[in-house]
Design an enzyme around this catalytic site. Structure first.
Site, PDB file in Angstrom:
ATOM      1  N   PHE B 250       0.779  -1.256   0.178  1.00 33.74           N
ATOM      2  CA  PHE B 250       0.104  -0.044   0.109  1.00 33.74           C
ATOM      3  C   PHE B 250       0.835   1.196   0.069  1.00 33.74           C
ATOM      4  CE2 PHE B 250      -1.934  -3.469   2.470  1.00 33.74           C
ATOM      5  CZ  PHE B 250      -3.020  -3.817   1.638  1.00 33.74           C
ATOM      6  N   ILE B 475       1.597  -6.591  -5.701  1.00 27.55           N
ATOM      7  CA  ILE B 475       1.716  -6.498  -4.386  1.00 27.55           C
ATOM      8  C   ILE B 475       0.208  -6.847  -3.560  1.00 27.55           C
ATOM      9  CG2 ILE B 475       3.210  -4.817  -4.027  1.00 27.55           C
ATOM     10  CD1 ILE B 475       1.127  -2.674  -3.930  1.00 27.55           C
ATOM     11  N   ALA B 519      -0.698  -1.912 -14.365  1.00 28.23           N
ATOM     12  CA  ALA B 519      -1.536  -2.562 -15.315  1.00 28.23           C
ATOM     13  C   ALA B 519      -1.456  -2.033 -16.848  1.00 28.23           C
ATOM     14  CB  ALA B 519      -2.939  -2.559 -14.828  1.00 28.23           C
ATOM     15  N   ARG B 642     -10.686   0.980 -19.525  1.00 29.30           N
ATOM     16  CA  ARG B 642     -10.845  -0.367 -19.802  1.00 29.30           C
ATOM     17  C   ARG B 642     -10.501  -1.111 -18.602  1.00 29.30           C
ATOM     18  NH1 ARG B 642      -7.436  -2.661 -24.890  1.00 29.30           N
ATOM     19  NH2 ARG B 642      -8.855  -4.439 -25.445  1.00 29.30           N
ATOM     20  N   ILE B 643     -10.944  -2.096 -18.266  1.00 28.32           N
ATOM     21  CA  ILE B 643     -10.868  -3.193 -17.530  1.00 28.32           C
ATOM     22  C   ILE B 643     -10.345  -4.540 -17.778  1.00 28.32           C
ATOM     23  CG2 ILE B 643     -12.038  -4.378 -15.351  1.00 28.32           C
ATOM     24  CD1 ILE B 643     -11.853  -1.135 -15.066  1.00 28.32           C
ATOM     25  N   ASN B 645      -9.025  -7.343 -16.117  1.00 26.84           N
ATOM     26  CA  ASN B 645      -9.455  -8.547 -15.484  1.00 26.84           C
ATOM     27  C   ASN B 645     -10.634  -7.924 -14.457  1.00 26.84           C
ATOM     28  OD1 ASN B 645     -10.242 -10.737 -14.280  1.00 26.84           O
ATOM     29  ND2 ASN B 645      -7.967 -11.274 -13.433  1.00 26.84           N
ATOM     30  N   THR B 648     -10.190  -9.228 -10.606  1.00 24.94           N
ATOM     31  CA  THR B 648      -9.239  -8.728  -9.560  1.00 24.94           C
ATOM     32  C   THR B 648      -9.504  -7.279  -9.501  1.00 24.94           C
ATOM     33  OG1 THR B 648      -7.661  -8.743 -11.548  1.00 24.94           O
ATOM     34  CG2 THR B 648      -7.506 -10.401  -9.916  1.00 24.94           C
ATOM     35  N   LYS B 715      -6.823   2.776 -17.193  1.00 25.96           N
ATOM     36  CA  LYS B 715      -6.445   3.676 -16.255  1.00 25.96           C
ATOM     37  C   LYS B 715      -5.902   3.347 -14.824  1.00 25.96           C
ATOM     38  CE  LYS B 715      -9.505   7.416 -18.213  1.00 25.96           C
ATOM     39  NZ  LYS B 715     -10.743   8.437 -17.625  1.00 25.96           N
ATOM     40  N   GLU B 719      -5.957   2.616  -6.620  1.00 27.75           N
ATOM     41  CA  GLU B 719      -6.083   3.576  -5.740  1.00 27.75           C
ATOM     42  C   GLU B 719      -7.727   4.369  -5.638  1.00 27.75           C
ATOM     43  OE1 GLU B 719      -2.605   4.617  -4.799  1.00 27.75           O
ATOM     44  OE2 GLU B 719      -2.155   3.268  -6.540  1.00 27.75           O
TER      45      GLU B 719
END
Ligand code: FES
Ligand code: FES
Lengths: 178, 754
Positions: B250, B475, B519, B642-643, B645, B648, B715, B719
């Site tokens: 973190f 992490i 990512a 865009r995602i 996965n 997760t 993006k 966080e």
């Protein structure tokens, strides 16, 4: 404490040749395998597992009984292994995460944790799963609220709690149906 | 030949995929830094200093050295010499000031500072001997009280690289003076400690041939490698850093922590392998989120339309480094206002330097700003959501640049619908069930979308297996799984044929993992590497009898699916990757590529803003007599491009929300200024949410196609989940109780004390 007395009672008169001075012989079954060990009385079960037996699946998150990362099953009951001195466990049967299942041969809870993405970093996970196994065996938790309450000794800083509850409930429900 | 009419099952970007490291993690087979079995290893236990400021006047090691098994006690008096200049100790974050060096001298800069490292053959001997090291001190006056430190606040002349000074517009003072509606208040956030479940730890494997492997908990193996090489004089060939599994961080692992420095120093000194693990108490002696003070002044027309935004913030730092955060810019970026200004300072105290913690700056600045916005909404008698829409800005209101995309309206809409916001009764204390007051609050979240230079390698073998490697870290974020999905997407391979190796300084270059950029950056590098492999496959296909793909001029003309290349213009024509490699006599195709912002990207970064947005809705139930607050529902609607996965990514948001609940209600490191020490330095007294605290969290990803933000349109989601979650909860508490709390966390004493 009865645990300390136990180790004294079990101390046989003549010291075994291989027992170094100041150590206590103990026999503990871990994941089905018997270990005959000579241990200093101040070695915790957690440190025994991690540092001497290289069973590092049990995690250390605080060493003070405050996080649950070190949870294992001792004679079927969930315990914080950082709070147990190993010499008090002569004759006990211990199951760690390594004994629950292995990659390719997962315990249903382990599979459910993957399916529900009930972890992120994975550090609290072995403790969560052992604790969940203990919780299921206790048989007190039926509802989601009860699961949440009775899993609250296991911290997850990654915040996977809702997924952890989902995974455990899935197994609870399948066990109930069975 | 397989049936080509059969629609291939494509797993790729957007497919929910189980974590690829899941089986290792759930069975205890994943090895974290302190879990590598290394022969003939010494255990190092750190002795923490007792005073907050002053100097060591004496160290008596006699009793410690007499403990059987103790090999060495390292202190500032006998430690090996290390470089003199500060620049050798700079890490990737490059915080202005003098980086902390453990065991450097007799000077004490903060309570808990390491003053000795005891090395012994067993952990227990080292731990016992550490308790016997007798250190005497001469204490100097100290201050760890933030309120008192504000008298010394200043704007550092040398700024941290990541700091963005606010850009002022118009005349905020005059506009505020003339405003029909005004709101002015001071807000506060307590000091928080990261407390990943895994404590910072290092195992140094001293190979005895001049090389060493350092298994370390950190967020960037190569940054730690450079740091250690610069200090201890190793080359990068000699010193390898591995962070294959990281038990959360973190932000606490962005900078090398002192246990890695001590472990390598001890290994070099004793020429042996060494393990050093911090205690949980010692986890409170380094990185922490700065305490913050933020005065917000908002002016508006009677309708509620903002005319001025004015923020003045201070965050805590140490006396030896100036850690800076972006606090005041978030509200200025997010809301339209002709007049705005911001001011920011740091205040030094006698603690370790504050550090980045999940959404550094925004988690503090945007959260507190969103409480102020809620206050003004009530003054304007406008629904809090309508109030945000009234002040909506389609462009970045501070930099005055357009966004690459901003689907915040959609996030508001979808979040509100899922929550049922429109059935909210506007008056505080107007919703009740049994003995509990019910409150609904909302807030807006904001974070940046970044993309940084990252490399990756893709290696395809003739058996159809692909290996992806990059030094990037995971992490808990799911980085490895995301890279597998990108590779699966690019080369049309099933995920179970793809393996990934990350978290090792020997692997292709990657910067420290932080800021939700792994990512987007690692994904882009993997895509480039896989495309390069694809080009070579297509070339190899020319050797296949009859050249079924001769019509394909580039990889754009084929689809990679099911381990085959299929001609787009005539799907009956296909070549399996294995056949192509065999025909060309290739055993292996290996390509390394680097993704980095080009000149056009850099220009575009200056002319267009890149941000992630969210809309957070919270329901609380408050038992006023007991002072108990339960967060019974959270809906977090996120616009993050865009995602890759969804599985997760959702977990990332859940985790951020849970940490936001901690920020709202629990987390607070409390100091006793007489001792200059954090008092609740353990997990029993530093409260984080537990399972019983977390009821129902719904995560929504709104559709936000954005090809311009980063190469994959990603993006990042690490966080945004924490940003403003605490504000939505604080605002819900106001709605439930009529009590406005401006200092987080809102603990029981605050609730029943007012
Ligand atoms: S390590 Fe045992 S409870 Fe935390
Ligand atoms: S998964 Fe990281 S602490 Fe629970």
């Amino acid at each position: 404490m009865s645990g300390a007395a136990l180790s004294l009672e079990n101390d046989p008169g003549p010291v075994v040749a291989s027992t170094p001075i100041g150590t206590v012989p103990v026999a503990i079954t871990i994941n089905g395998e018997q270990h005959r060990l000579s241990l200093e009385p101040w070695v915790t079960l957690l440190d025994l597992l991690r540092e001497r037996l290289h069973l590092t699946g049990s995690k250390k998150g605080c060493d003070h009984g405050q996080c649950g990362a070190c949870t294992v099953l001792i004679d079927g009951r969930r315990m914080n292994s950082c709070l147990k001195l190993a010499v008090t466990l002569d004759g006990s049967e211990i199951t760690t995460i390594e004994g629950l299942g292995q990659p390719g041969n997962l315990h249903p809870l382990q599979a459910a944790f993957i399916e529900h993405d009930a972890f992120q970093c994975g550090y609290c996970t072995p403790g969560q799963i052992c604790s969940a196994e203990g919780l299921i065996r206790e048989g007190h938790a039926r509802t989601r609220d009860e699961v949440r309450e009775q899993m609250s000794g296991n911290l997850c800083r990654c915040g996977a709690y809702t997924n952890i509850a989902d995974a455990i409930l899935e197994i609870l429900e399948t066990e109930e149906r069975a | 030949m397989p049936d080509t009419r059969h629609e291939p099952i494509r797993v790729g970007i957007g497919t929910p995929l189980d974590r690829v490291d899941g089986p290792d993690k759930v069975t205890g087979q994943a090895h974290y830094a302190a879990e590598y079995a290394v022969p003939n290893m010494l255990y190092g236990v750190i002795v923490s200093g007792r005073i907050a400021r002053g100097r060591i006047t004496g160290i008596d090691e006699t009793a410690a050295r007499a403990v059987p098994g103790v090999v060495e006690v390292l202190t500032h008096r006998n430690r090996p010499s290390t470089p003199w200049l500060d620049r050798n100790y700079k890490d990737e974050l490059n915080i202005p000031g003098d980086p902390f060096r453990a065991l450097e001298s007799e000077h004490i800069l903060f309570s808990g500072q390491p003053v000795a490292l005891v090395l012994a053959e067993t952990f227990e001997a080292a731990r016992f001997a550490a308790s016997l090291v007798d250190v005497s001190y001469e204490a100097a006056a100290h201050n760890i009280d933030f309120e008192a430190s504000l008298a010394e606040r200043f704007l550092p002349s040398k700024k941290r690289n990541s700091y963005h000074p606010p850009k002022n517009h118009g005349d905020a003072d005059a506009a505020f003076a003339a405003a029909e509606l005004k709101h002015e208040a001071r807000y506060h956030l307590a000091t928080e400690h990261h407390n990943p479940m895994e404590m910072h730890a290092t195992t140094v494997d001293w190979h005895g041939d001049g090389t060493l492997t350092v298994y370390d908990k950190n967020q960037g193996s190569q940054g730690v490698q450079s740091y250690l090489c610069n200090i201890f004089g190793f080359s990068k060939k000699e010193l390898r850093v591995v962070n294959a599994f990281v038990g959360g961080a973190f932000g606490s692992g962005l900078r090398p922590q002192y246990q890695v420095y001590l472990a390598v120093m001890a290994a070099k000194h004793t020429q042996r392998s060494v393990r050093v693990v911090m205690t949980r108490q010692q986890m409170f002696t380094h990185a922490h989120r700065p305490e913050a003070d933020y005065t917000i002044r908002l002016g508006a027309e009677a309708t509620g339309k903002l005319t001025s935004i004015d923020g003045d913030a201070t965050t805590s730092t140490s006396r030896f480094e100036n850690n800076m955060e972006d606090i005041v810019i978030w509200g200025m970026i997010n809301y339209a206002s002709p007049n705005m200004k911001g001011e920011y300072c740091v205040a030094p105290r006698d603690t370790y330097t504050s550090a980045d913690m999940r959404a550094p700056g925004a988690a503090t600045g945007m959260t507190l700003f969103e409480i102020a916005m809620d206050e003004l909404a009530y003054k304007a008698k406008v629904d809090p959501l309508d109030f945000r829409l009234l002040n909506y800005s389609d462009i970045d209101a501070m930099y005055r640049t357009p966004f690459t995309s901003k689907a915040l309206r959609e996030a508001y809409r979808d979040g509100a619908a899922a929550f049922g916001w429109d059935s909210r009764s506007p008056e505080p204390r107007s919703m009740k069930e049994g003995r509990e007051l019910i409150g609904w609050g909302m807030a807006t979240g904001l974070w940046t979308a970044e993309f940084v230079k990252t490399s990756a390698k893709a290696k395809l073998t003739a058996d159809g297996r692909l290996e992806i490697t990059s030094a990037t870290s995971d992490i808990g974020t799911g980085t490895g799984t995301v890279l597998v999905l990108v590779a699966a997407d690019t080369l049309g391979l099933p995920p179970d044929r793809i393996s990934v190796r990350i978290g090792d300084s020997d692997l292709p270059h990657s910067p420290v993992q932080g800021g939700s950029r792994a990512a987007a950056s690692g994904g882009a590098a993997v895509q480039l590497a896989c495309e390069a492999v694809g080009k070579r496959l297509l070339k190899a296909a020319e050797k296949v009898d009859g050249q079924p793909l001769h019509a394909a001029r580039s990889i754009e003309d084929v689809i990679f699916a099911d381990g085959r290349m299929i001609l787009k213009s005539d799907p009956s024509k296909a070549v399996s990757c294995a056949d192509a490699m065999q025909a060309a006599g290739l055993e292996v195709i290996e390509e390394e590529q680097t993704a980095q912002p080009g000149l056009a990207d850099r220009i575009s970064q200056m002319t267009r803003s890149r941000n992630v947005h969210s809309a957070v809705f919270a329901e609380v139930r408050v038992d006023e007599e007991l002072g108990q607050i339960r967060v019974t529902r959270i809906v977090n609607a996120v616009a993050a491009g865009r995602i890759i996965n969804p599985k997760t990514a959702r977990s990332q948001i859940l985790g951020g929300v849970v940490m936001g609940m901690g920020m709202a209600l629990h987390e607070e490191t409390l100091g006793d200024n007489r001792l200059g020490r954090w008092m609740n330095h353990n997990l029993a007294e530093y409260h984080i949410p537990v399972n019983a605290d977390v009821h129902d969290i719904q995560v929504i990803f709104v559709d936000e196609p954005d090809p311009d933000v980063t190469p994959l349109g990603v993006k990042g989601v690490g966080e945004i989940g924490i940003v403003s979650t605490a504000a939505a909860i604080a605002n819900a508490i106001f709605h439930a109780t009529g009590q406005r709390h401006r200092s987080l966390p809102i603990t029981i004493d605050k609730l029943i004390g007012t």
